[in-house]
Design an enzyme around this catalytic site. Structure first.
Site, PDB file in Angstrom:
ATOM      1  N   ASP A 293       0.729  -1.230  -0.105  1.00 16.49           N
ATOM      2  CA  ASP A 293      -0.061   0.133  -0.062  1.00 16.49           C
ATOM      3  C   ASP A 293       0.895   1.344   0.053  1.00 16.49           C
ATOM      4  O   ASP A 293       0.349   2.217  -0.467  1.00 16.49           O
ATOM      5  CB  ASP A 293      -1.233   0.061   1.183  1.00 16.49           C
ATOM      6  CG  ASP A 293      -2.156  -0.902   0.924  1.00 16.49           C
ATOM      7  OD1 ASP A 293      -2.769  -0.904  -0.152  1.00 16.49           O
ATOM      8  OD2 ASP A 293      -2.545  -1.777   1.892  1.00 16.49           O
ATOM      9  N   TYR A 377     -10.113  -0.539   3.758  1.00 17.12           N
ATOM     10  CA  TYR A 377      -9.605  -0.402   4.993  1.00 17.12           C
ATOM     11  C   TYR A 377      -9.068   0.858   5.420  1.00 17.12           C
ATOM     12  O   TYR A 377      -8.777   1.879   4.701  1.00 17.12           O
ATOM     13  CB  TYR A 377      -8.494  -1.100   5.203  1.00 17.12           C
ATOM     14  CG  TYR A 377      -8.690  -2.636   5.782  1.00 17.12           C
ATOM     15  CD1 TYR A 377      -8.604  -2.656   7.066  1.00 17.12           C
ATOM     16  CD2 TYR A 377      -8.444  -3.708   5.143  1.00 17.12           C
ATOM     17  CE1 TYR A 377      -8.716  -3.791   7.728  1.00 17.12           C
ATOM     18  CE2 TYR A 377      -8.699  -4.972   5.524  1.00 17.12           C
ATOM     19  CZ  TYR A 377      -8.915  -4.824   6.896  1.00 17.12           C
ATOM     20  OH  TYR A 377      -9.072  -6.245   7.667  1.00 17.12           O
TER      21      TYR A 377
END
Length: 669
Positions: A293, A377
């Site tokens: 990420d 998320y």
């Protein structure tokens, strides 16, 4: 905010704008350049005086020419005007994906004829209610498309504009996307599966009336106990500087603790260096899910604006964050970093049962935090400094599970049911932390410590003697270590030149209580992509070129050939060097129904503690709490407060309700 710009301060909008404009004006980038990140070249900038121009590097792409470059430059300052240094070619596939690039491909894909036809087979005719998240494809590139800048898409459907799209996966549908041309190259269609039949909304009142909650207010009538001068923060005996980068988000620089009249260094730099999230499900719409990420997207542009009363309570100081967006403009994230104090239960306590006297001190901590919203998320990162010299990192995982569809009557083989026709795959989260150590000075070593039973019966006649075994990690090849609570494994980061009054090296102790192992097969794409998750601690000798544990450009990179496992082949000595340690904090996430439709925060982290660093408990000078005469012995006349704020819980009227929405974020995992 009176201090002149320091070398470690986050880049300002003016610096970002001036350098990006110089790059955009160069003919080689074309008429529509795409950018991915700008950052201070820290190894060069550290020697600069405040207010000088700063060396920076950024990445720019010409999508039409299938070309990319890393550009070095200088921002303007007292000593110079902004200027370009040099251009270095970068494999056009490999720069990270910006939020702007992600939105562009998402918008283009949902109206593409291939997508429209596939959605129609599933009864979805209004594509404005469809989300397509471009996901990183590293390791799963189709052979015939290996030279293209690619992504693959997860597809989601909302029944209305305010529906939770992440509750309604469009199962079986996998588009392969070209990020440069913004085209859908092909679609995998694994068959029509019924859509989720149940709402996934989580707004107040959706599942019944809200419960009664008594007000709890945090007040500091004397104001906060910290002070801020530009990006320099002082609190109790601590001092440090706030930084921020495109790739890592929040960075802490030059952490030091004042011991008497001396500021003793602890860390030169601390950051979350990378995040790896592999999904462990062979389902055709889940097996490709594995993400860097930070390296494939960037923590900076994913940083969320924080809200008083929602994310942080009490006397708060916020820092704005500034990033370079995909079009080359400076973007400000208001309140991107939060600084505040918290009461933290008992610091120390003892009751003298012979006299009836009790001494107790309450602990408080200074918390520096930021949140990154990565599509479904949300991740909170909380660095806490304590009055006794401890440092903690806590990662809070929340948001929405990344789910897949499942057919009627089936149960998931590699996950859990969370709603009708909705499964949540088993997955993992790994956070690679970078700590540039400076324990009592620049030259440090790494020592591993574990417990062993004393086997010599002459020394252990009663069988209860346990010795602690210390092993100095001499070279980088030996510095891939495994946490093991069964042997009480921890690590000492020692100064190689200074000792305490007992002749031991002054040190800080590192413990990593939250770990897991990767359960993918050795040799699999998931395992080869991030070999660093195989251990819980790595260490290297500082090298300014070795910035990121997964390598400089992990997007569509050759698997396992770059980053820390490659650096360690040099096998440099580690005893008495500028040391960098890389703890890996991990969690194995086997989902459960109680984490749906939104996940209560799950907390993991690590801890640094002084270990022979101080002469004795460094918090003996913390005064008793105000108004607590009944629970402590009388304080000496000379005892004084080390901070002016007092944290109280009161029953004041409840604060106005707040709804805290994340700022615009890219569409991906």
């Amino acid at each position: 905010m009176t201090a002149e710009r320091h070398w470690s301060d986050p880049l300002t909008p003016a610096e970002i704008t001036e350098v990006a404009a110089l790059v955009a004006a160069d003919s080689r980038v074309g008429t529509r350049p795409r950018f991915w990140g700008i950052a201070v070249e820290e190894s060069l900038a550290r020697a600069l005086a405040p207010g000088q121009g700063r060396p920076v590097r950024l990445v720019v792409m010409n999508a039409e020419a299938h070309a990319a470059w890393e550009v070095t430059a200088w921002s303007s300052g007292h000593d110079r005007t902004a200027s370009i240094g040099g251009w270095s070619d970068v494999d056009a596939k490999r720069p990270g994906v910006s939020s702007d690039e992600a939105r562009a491909i998402s918008q283009a894909a949902r109206t593409h004829p291939l997508i429209v036809d596939a959605l129609a087979k599933r009864g979805i005719l209004d594509t404005s209610l469809v989300w397509i998240d471009p996901e990183s494809i590293t390791g799963f590139e189709p052979e015939d498309l290996a030279d293209r800048r690619l992504s693959w898409g997860t597809v989601w459907y909302r029944e209305s504009a305010d529906d939770n799209g992440y509750a309604r996966p469009v199962a079986g549908l996998v588009p392969i996307l070209d990020l440069e041309t913004l085209d859908v190259i092909r679609i995998e269609d694994h068959g029509v599966i019924p859509m989720a039949s149940e709402s996934g909304n989580y707004r107040s009142g959706t599942w019944g009336p809200d419960r009664e909650v008594a007000p709890l207010e945090i007040t500091q009538p004397s104001g906060p106990g910290f002070s801020v001068d530009g990006h320099l923060v002082t609190w109790q005996n601590w001092s440090f500087r706030i930084g921020f980068t495109h790739r890592e988000g929040l960075v802490l620089h030059d952490l030091a603790y004042r011991d008497g009249d001396v500021d003793r260094s602890v860390l030169r730099r601390a950051s979350i260096n990378e995040m790896y999230v592999p999904y462990l499900d062979s389902d055709p719409t889940a097996y490709r899910k594995n993400f860097f990420d930070w390296g494939e997207y960037g923590a900076g542009p994913l940083t969320a604006s924080l809200e008083l009363g929602c994310d942080c309570l009490g006397e708060i100081h916020y820092f704005d964050a500034h990033v370079l967006d995909g079009a080359g403009a400076a973007k400000t994230i208001a309140n991107g970093i939060c600084l505040h104090e918290e009461d933290h239960s008992i610091l120390w306590k003892h009751v003298n049962t012979r006299t009836g006297e009790a001494d107790v001190r309450r602990a408080r901590r200074l918390v520096i935090s930021f949140f990154a919203t990565v599509a479904n998320y949300d991740y909170g990162f909380y660095w806490s400094l304590y009055q006794d010299g401890n440092i903690e990192l806590e990662v809070k995982l929340t948001g929405i599970l990344s789910v897949s569809g499942i057919d009627d009557g089936r149960m998931p083989a590699f996950g859990r049911m969370v709603a009708p026709n909705v499964q949540a795959p088993t997955h993992q989260h790994y956070f690679a932390v970078r700590l540039d150590t400076a324990v009592d000075g620049a030259l440090n070593r790494l020592v591993e410590v574990h417990a062993e039973v004393e086997e010599d019966e002459a020394l252990n006649p009663w069988g209860n003697a346990v010795k602690m075994i210390s092993e100095t990690i001499d070279t980088e090849k030996d510095a891939a270590r495994v946490a093991d609570a069964s042997r009480a494994v921890h690590w000492r980061i020692e100064n190689t030149e200074k000792t305490n009054r007992f002749g031991e090296s002054t040190a800080y102790r590192l413990t990593i209580p939250h770990t897991t192992r990767l359960f993918a097969k050795p040799g699999s794409i998931v395992a080869r992509k991030a070999p660093f998750v195989a251990k819980q601690l790595w260490a290297t000798a500082y090298d300014p070129a070795e910035r990121f544990i997964a390598g400089e450009y992990p997007n569509q990179a050759p698997l396992g050939e770059e980053g820390i496992t490659d650096w360690q082949k040099a096998n440099r000595p580690l005893d008495g060097v500028e040391l960098v340690v890389w703890p890996i904090v991990g969690v194995h996430h086997y989902p459960k129904a109680e984490e749906w439709p939104i996940m209560p925060a799950h907390r993991i982290g690590l801890r640094l503690e002084p270990d022979g660093f101080f002469t004795r408990n460094p918090s003996l000078d913390v005064p008793p709490s105000e108004g607590s005469a009944s629970c402590h012995a009388p304080a000496p006349a000379h005892a004084g407060s080390t901070g002016s704020a007092h944290l109280h819980g009161t029953n004041e009227p409840e604060a106005a309700s707040c709804r805290c929405d994340a700022h615009d974020s890219p569409s991906h995992h």
